[in-house]
Design a protein around this motif. Structure first.
Motif, PDB file in Angstrom:
ATOM      1  N   ARG A  61       0.853  -1.184   0.000  1.00 12.80           N
ATOM      2  CA  ARG A  61       0.000   0.000   0.000  1.00 12.80           C
ATOM      3  C   ARG A  61       0.889   1.234   0.000  1.00 12.80           C
ATOM      4  NH1 ARG A  61      -1.882   3.871   3.137  1.00 12.80           N
ATOM      5  NH2 ARG A  61      -0.902   3.114   5.034  1.00 12.80           N
ATOM      6  N   LEU A  62       0.651   2.097  -0.974  1.00 17.14           N
ATOM      7  CA  LEU A  62       1.409   3.336  -1.048  1.00 17.14           C
ATOM      8  C   LEU A  62       0.979   4.243   0.106  1.00 17.14           C
ATOM      9  CD1 LEU A  62       3.386   5.138  -2.644  1.00 17.14           C
ATOM     10  CD2 LEU A  62       1.391   5.975  -3.903  1.00 17.14           C
ATOM     11  N   ALA A  63       1.940   4.643   0.934  1.00  9.98           N
ATOM     12  CA  ALA A  63       1.648   5.514   2.072  1.00  9.98           C
ATOM     13  C   ALA A  63       1.981   6.969   1.753  1.00  9.98           C
ATOM     14  CB  ALA A  63       2.429   5.057   3.309  1.00  9.98           C
ATOM     15  N   GLU A  64       3.071   7.188   1.038  1.00 12.72           N
ATOM     16  CA  GLU A  64       3.504   8.537   0.676  1.00 12.72           C
ATOM     17  C   GLU A  64       4.203   8.479  -0.673  1.00 12.72           C
ATOM     18  OE1 GLU A  64       6.144  10.229   3.623  1.00 12.72           O
ATOM     19  OE2 GLU A  64       4.994   9.322   5.256  1.00 12.72           O
ATOM     20  N   SER A  65       4.017   9.530  -1.460  1.00 14.24           N
ATOM     21  CA  SER A  65       4.781   9.638  -2.697  1.00 14.24           C
ATOM     22  C   SER A  65       5.373  11.025  -2.792  1.00 14.24           C
ATOM     23  CB  SER A  65       3.909   9.329  -3.919  1.00 14.24           C
ATOM     24  OG  SER A  65       2.873  10.271  -4.059  1.00 14.24           O
ATOM     25  N   GLY A  66       6.629  11.053  -3.163  1.00 17.08           N
ATOM     26  CA  GLY A  66       7.335  12.307  -3.360  1.00 17.08           C
ATOM     27  C   GLY A  66       7.874  12.361  -4.780  1.00 17.08           C
ATOM     28  N   LYS A  67       8.704  13.333  -5.052  1.00 13.45           N
ATOM     29  CA  LYS A  67       9.271  13.472  -6.393  1.00 13.45           C
ATOM     30  C   LYS A  67      10.320  12.410  -6.693  1.00 13.45           C
ATOM     31  CE  LYS A  67       8.354  18.375  -6.495  1.00 13.45           C
ATOM     32  NZ  LYS A  67       8.898  19.717  -6.415  1.00 13.45           N
ATOM     33  N   ALA A  68      11.028  11.960  -5.640  1.00 14.93           N
ATOM     34  CA  ALA A  68      12.106  11.001  -5.851  1.00 14.93           C
ATOM     35  C   ALA A  68      12.022   9.780  -4.941  1.00 14.93           C
ATOM     36  CB  ALA A  68      13.453  11.691  -5.664  1.00 14.93           C
ATOM     37  N   SER A  69      10.965   9.684  -4.120  1.00 10.06           N
ATOM     38  CA  SER A  69      10.872   8.528  -3.230  1.00 10.06           C
ATOM     39  C   SER A  69       9.419   8.159  -2.962  1.00 10.06           C
ATOM     40  CB  SER A  69      11.588   8.803  -1.901  1.00 10.06           C
ATOM     41  OG  SER A  69      10.918   9.795  -1.172  1.00 10.06           O
ATOM     42  N   LEU A  70       9.244   6.928  -2.535  1.00 16.10           N
ATOM     43  CA  LEU A  70       7.936   6.402  -2.152  1.00 16.10           C
ATOM     44  C   LEU A  70       8.067   5.748  -0.785  1.00 16.10           C
ATOM     45  CD1 LEU A  70       7.085   4.510  -5.483  1.00 16.10           C
ATOM     46  CD2 LEU A  70       6.309   6.799  -4.820  1.00 16.10           C
ATOM     47  N   VAL A  71       7.022   5.847   0.010  1.00 15.95           N
ATOM     48  CA  VAL A  71       6.954   5.112   1.273  1.00 15.95           C
ATOM     49  C   VAL A  71       5.844   4.090   1.098  1.00 15.95           C
ATOM     50  CG1 VAL A  71       6.509   5.211   3.746  1.00 15.95           C
ATOM     51  CG2 VAL A  71       7.803   7.045   2.632  1.00 15.95           C
ATOM     52  N   ILE A  72       6.188   2.828   1.335  1.00 14.54           N
ATOM     53  CA  ILE A  72       5.286   1.709   1.109  1.00 14.54           C
ATOM     54  C   ILE A  72       5.022   0.997   2.432  1.00 14.54           C
ATOM     55  CG2 ILE A  72       4.959  -0.445  -0.176  1.00 14.54           C
ATOM     56  CD1 ILE A  72       5.428   1.889  -2.071  1.00 14.54           C
ATOM     57  N   ASP A  73       3.745   0.789   2.753  1.00 17.51           N
ATOM     58  CA  ASP A  73       3.371  -0.047   3.895  1.00 17.51           C
ATOM     59  C   ASP A  73       3.090  -1.443   3.377  1.00 17.51           C
ATOM     60  OD1 ASP A  73       3.603   1.943   5.823  1.00 17.51           O
ATOM     61  OD2 ASP A  73       1.506   2.551   5.656  1.00 17.51           O
ATOM     62  N   GLN A  74       3.644  -2.428   4.054  1.00 21.17           N
ATOM     63  CA  GLN A  74       3.477  -3.817   3.613  1.00 21.17           C
ATOM     64  C   GLN A  74       3.154  -4.726   4.794  1.00 21.17           C
ATOM     65  OE1 GLN A  74       7.221  -3.639   0.784  1.00 21.17           O
ATOM     66  NE2 GLN A  74       5.817  -5.248   0.156  1.00 21.17           N
ATOM     67  N   GLN A  75       2.455  -5.802   4.476  1.00 22.35           N
ATOM     68  CA  GLN A  75       2.173  -6.843   5.465  1.00 22.35           C
ATOM     69  C   GLN A  75       2.433  -8.203   4.837  1.00 22.35           C
ATOM     70  OE1 GLN A  75      -1.965  -6.074   6.536  1.00 22.35           O
ATOM     71  NE2 GLN A  75      -1.272  -5.250   8.492  1.00 22.35           N
ATOM     72  N   ALA A  76       2.877  -9.126   5.654  1.00 19.25           N
ATOM     73  CA  ALA A  76       2.964 -10.536   5.288  1.00 19.25           C
ATOM     74  C   ALA A  76       1.884 -11.241   6.097  1.00 19.25           C
ATOM     75  CB  ALA A  76       4.344 -11.105   5.612  1.00 19.25           C
ATOM     76  N   LEU A  77       0.989 -11.938   5.401  1.00 20.85           N
ATOM     77  CA  LEU A  77      -0.169 -12.566   6.045  1.00 20.85           C
ATOM     78  C   LEU A  77      -0.210 -14.066   5.765  1.00 20.85           C
ATOM     79  CD1 LEU A  77      -2.067  -9.811   4.393  1.00 20.85           C
ATOM     80  CD2 LEU A  77      -2.486 -10.111   6.801  1.00 20.85           C
ATOM     81  N   ARG A  78      -0.717 -14.789   6.731  1.00 22.57           N
ATOM     82  CA  ARG A  78      -1.034 -16.210   6.568  1.00 22.57           C
ATOM     83  C   ARG A  78      -2.512 -16.312   6.920  1.00 22.57           C
ATOM     84  NH1 ARG A  78       2.319 -19.026  10.329  1.00 22.57           N
ATOM     85  NH2 ARG A  78       0.884 -18.158  11.840  1.00 22.57           N
ATOM     86  N   GLY A  79      -3.322 -16.634   5.900  1.00 27.39           N
ATOM     87  CA  GLY A  79      -4.762 -16.549   6.117  1.00 27.39           C
ATOM     88  C   GLY A  79      -5.068 -15.086   6.349  1.00 27.39           C
ATOM     89  N   GLY A  80      -5.755 -14.756   7.400  1.00 28.75           N
ATOM     90  CA  GLY A  80      -5.996 -13.357   7.732  1.00 28.75           C
ATOM     91  C   GLY A  80      -5.075 -12.843   8.827  1.00 28.75           C
ATOM     92  N   GLU A  81      -4.135 -13.671   9.248  1.00 29.77           N
ATOM     93  CA  GLU A  81      -3.261 -13.340  10.377  1.00 29.77           C
ATOM     94  C   GLU A  81      -2.013 -12.589   9.905  1.00 29.77           C
ATOM     95  OE1 GLU A  81      -1.441 -15.883  14.068  1.00 29.77           O
ATOM     96  OE2 GLU A  81      -1.414 -16.828  12.088  1.00 29.77           O
ATOM     97  N   VAL A  82      -1.747 -11.438  10.506  1.00 31.41           N
ATOM     98  CA  VAL A  82      -0.563 -10.656  10.160  1.00 31.41           C
ATOM     99  C   VAL A  82       0.658 -11.280  10.835  1.00 31.41           C
ATOM    100  CG1 VAL A  82       0.552  -8.397  10.245  1.00 31.41           C
ATOM    101  CG2 VAL A  82      -1.929  -8.545   9.949  1.00 31.41           C
ATOM    102  N   LEU A  83       1.641 -11.654  10.016  1.00 25.94           N
ATOM    103  CA  LEU A  83       2.884 -12.232  10.531  1.00 25.94           C
ATOM    104  C   LEU A  83       3.947 -11.163  10.751  1.00 25.94           C
ATOM    105  CD1 LEU A  83       3.070 -15.308   8.139  1.00 25.94           C
ATOM    106  CD2 LEU A  83       2.066 -15.193  10.439  1.00 25.94           C
ATOM    107  N   ALA A  84       4.009 -10.222   9.807  1.00 24.05           N
ATOM    108  CA  ALA A  84       4.982  -9.132   9.891  1.00 24.05           C
ATOM    109  C   ALA A  84       4.413  -7.938   9.138  1.00 24.05           C
ATOM    110  CB  ALA A  84       6.321  -9.537   9.294  1.00 24.05           C
ATOM    111  N   GLU A  85       4.803  -6.759   9.577  1.00 19.81           N
ATOM    112  CA  GLU A  85       4.394  -5.556   8.863  1.00 19.81           C
ATOM    113  C   GLU A  85       5.586  -4.625   8.791  1.00 19.81           C
ATOM    114  OE1 GLU A  85       0.988  -4.320  11.071  1.00 19.81           O
ATOM    115  OE2 GLU A  85       2.151  -3.635  12.782  1.00 19.81           O
TER     116      GLU A  85
END
Length: 114
Positions: A61-85
């Motif tokens: 999921r794009l969290a922020e966008s700038g002219k030269a960079s992006l901040v991305i939020d990510q999750q690793a899921l198993r089923g509906g369970e969040v393993l890491a974010e």
């Protein structure tokens, strides 16, 4: 159990596939635009372990966008369970000099505002 550093690999693959889904391959960006992305900052929270043969889904999921960079939020899921974010900042650099450069306008237009 999955070694903690592998989640960064999962997130990297997720971002690559996200860009591919938008019509941009990493190789084509390098070849045609002389642009590539590098990770400049990352924060990861490990919540639950994944195990051998678990099906892990990675979100982007794009969290922020700038002219030269992006901040991305990510999750690793198993089923509906969040393993890491994680929150990953990627910077666009010139493929030859590795100096910061603007993100190609056609890519910025495709991802839209954060």
């Amino acid at each position: 159990m999955v070694f903690y550093a592998n989640y960064l690999k999962f997130f990297e693959r997720g971002r690559t596939e996200w860009l591919r889904g938008l019509g941009f391959s990493q190789e084509a960006l390098r070849r045609d635009e002389a642009a590539m992305f590098v990770v400049s900052d990352t924060t990861v929270r490990y919540l639950r372990p994944a195990r051998l043969d678990d099906e892990v889904v990675v979100t982007v999921r794009l969290a922020e966008s700038g002219k030269a960079s992006l901040v991305i939020d990510q999750q690793a899921l198993r089923g509906g369970e969040v393993l890491a974010e994680g929150r990953i900042r990627i910077g666009c650099v010139d493929a030859q000099t590795l100096r910061p450069r603007r993100i190609p306008p056609n890519l910025l237009a495709s991802i839209g505002p954060a």
